[in-house]
Design an enzyme around this catalytic site. Sequence first.
Site, PDB file in Angstrom:
ATOM      1  N   ASP A  13       0.848  -1.172   0.000  1.00  0.00           N
ATOM      2  CA  ASP A  13       0.000   0.000   0.000  1.00  0.00           C
ATOM      3  C   ASP A  13       0.897   1.238   0.000  1.00  0.00           C
ATOM      4  O   ASP A  13       2.090   1.157   0.326  1.00  0.00           O
ATOM      5  CB  ASP A  13      -0.901  -0.021   1.242  1.00  0.00           C
ATOM      6  CG  ASP A  13      -1.930   1.095   1.231  1.00  0.00           C
ATOM      7  OD1 ASP A  13      -2.426   1.439   0.144  1.00  0.00           O
ATOM      8  OD2 ASP A  13      -2.223   1.638   2.312  1.00  0.00           O
ATOM      9  N   ASP A  15      -0.270   5.028   1.015  1.00  0.00           N
ATOM     10  CA  ASP A  15      -0.521   5.894   2.162  1.00  0.00           C
ATOM     11  C   ASP A  15      -0.538   5.079   3.450  1.00  0.00           C
ATOM     12  O   ASP A  15      -1.252   4.083   3.560  1.00  0.00           O
ATOM     13  CB  ASP A  15      -1.855   6.619   1.998  1.00  0.00           C
ATOM     14  CG  ASP A  15      -1.821   7.638   0.876  1.00  0.00           C
ATOM     15  OD1 ASP A  15      -0.960   8.524   0.919  1.00  0.00           O
ATOM     16  OD2 ASP A  15      -2.639   7.528  -0.059  1.00  0.00           O
ATOM     17  N   LYS A 184      -9.421  -2.825  -2.965  1.00  0.00           N
ATOM     18  CA  LYS A 184      -9.249  -3.571  -1.712  1.00  0.00           C
ATOM     19  C   LYS A 184     -10.429  -3.299  -0.774  1.00  0.00           C
ATOM     20  O   LYS A 184     -10.884  -2.170  -0.698  1.00  0.00           O
ATOM     21  CB  LYS A 184      -7.951  -3.135  -1.021  1.00  0.00           C
ATOM     22  CG  LYS A 184      -6.692  -3.345  -1.822  1.00  0.00           C
ATOM     23  CD  LYS A 184      -5.478  -2.732  -1.117  1.00  0.00           C
ATOM     24  CE  LYS A 184      -5.559  -1.218  -1.102  1.00  0.00           C
ATOM     25  NZ  LYS A 184      -4.394  -0.563  -0.488  1.00  0.00           N
ATOM     26  N   ASP A 209      -1.330  -0.945   6.025  1.00  0.00           N
ATOM     27  CA  ASP A 209      -1.530  -0.358   7.351  1.00  0.00           C
ATOM     28  C   ASP A 209      -2.956  -0.520   7.837  1.00  0.00           C
ATOM     29  O   ASP A 209      -3.282  -0.072   8.931  1.00  0.00           O
ATOM     30  CB  ASP A 209      -1.162   1.129   7.339  1.00  0.00           C
ATOM     31  CG  ASP A 209      -2.172   1.966   6.573  1.00  0.00           C
ATOM     32  OD1 ASP A 209      -2.489   1.603   5.410  1.00  0.00           O
ATOM     33  OD2 ASP A 209      -2.649   2.975   7.117  1.00  0.00           O
TER      34      ASP A 209
END
Length: 259
Positions: A13, A15, A184, A209
């Site tokens: 990912d 961010d 996702k 995250d």
Amino acid sequence: MSERKPIRSWLTDMDGVLIHEGVPVPGADAFIKKLRESERPFLVLTNNSIYTPRDLHARLTRMGLEVPVDSIWTSALATAKFLDTQHPGGSAYVIGEAGLTTALHDAGYILTDVDPDFVILGETRTYSFESLTKAIRLINEGARFIATNPDNTGPSPQGALPATGSVAALITKATGKEPYFIGKPNPLMMRTGLNAIGAHSETSAMIGDRMDTDILAGLEAGMETFLVLTGLTTTADIDRFPFRPTNVVDSIADIVDLV
């Protein structure tokens, strides 16, 4: 459990993993550099459909992260790929930005508000009452409803912003029609990404995250998963979910030596 095969390909990912609030996470530059030097296939993924891969490449480069354009995979690209395989050469009414419209144009789609095959909802900072009303009416008239990603909120320096999932809920409430979400945690986004780089889930890992998108998508796609704690999830949050990541690390810096 059987022992997993060595990791040969990486999906991560963006961010919360590589950058946080517009600043690179310590170790992100070393991670990307080592991936490129090792020539291992990798992708940087984002559910955000606003930007094209070229836009994101330029943004990351300014931060000192040299990610090739071909190594960036967005929910907009996954949406265009899905539509090209399901209904090639179709038409769509689109609410979104250049990342989504460019991907659809490149897939041969016609963007129109006259009897479209699909209504496609993506991310934008300028949702308008007029465009939402048009989308609702087109769906009621038979257009199929697709959304790039299910995220209800997005980050900003001022706090949370309403995102695609929240706006999709408004349209669903008005039409009674649920969208098909491409991004996702739909493992479709991961599998199309893996196919794009010629990788296999058994020898790939997903770094994220968020438990509810990144880790769940990696798990359902059959990959090893790494949860980093530099984004939205804390260690206290993990036990709230009925599934667990394969690994939990403080940050991307802890994964550099695994490449």
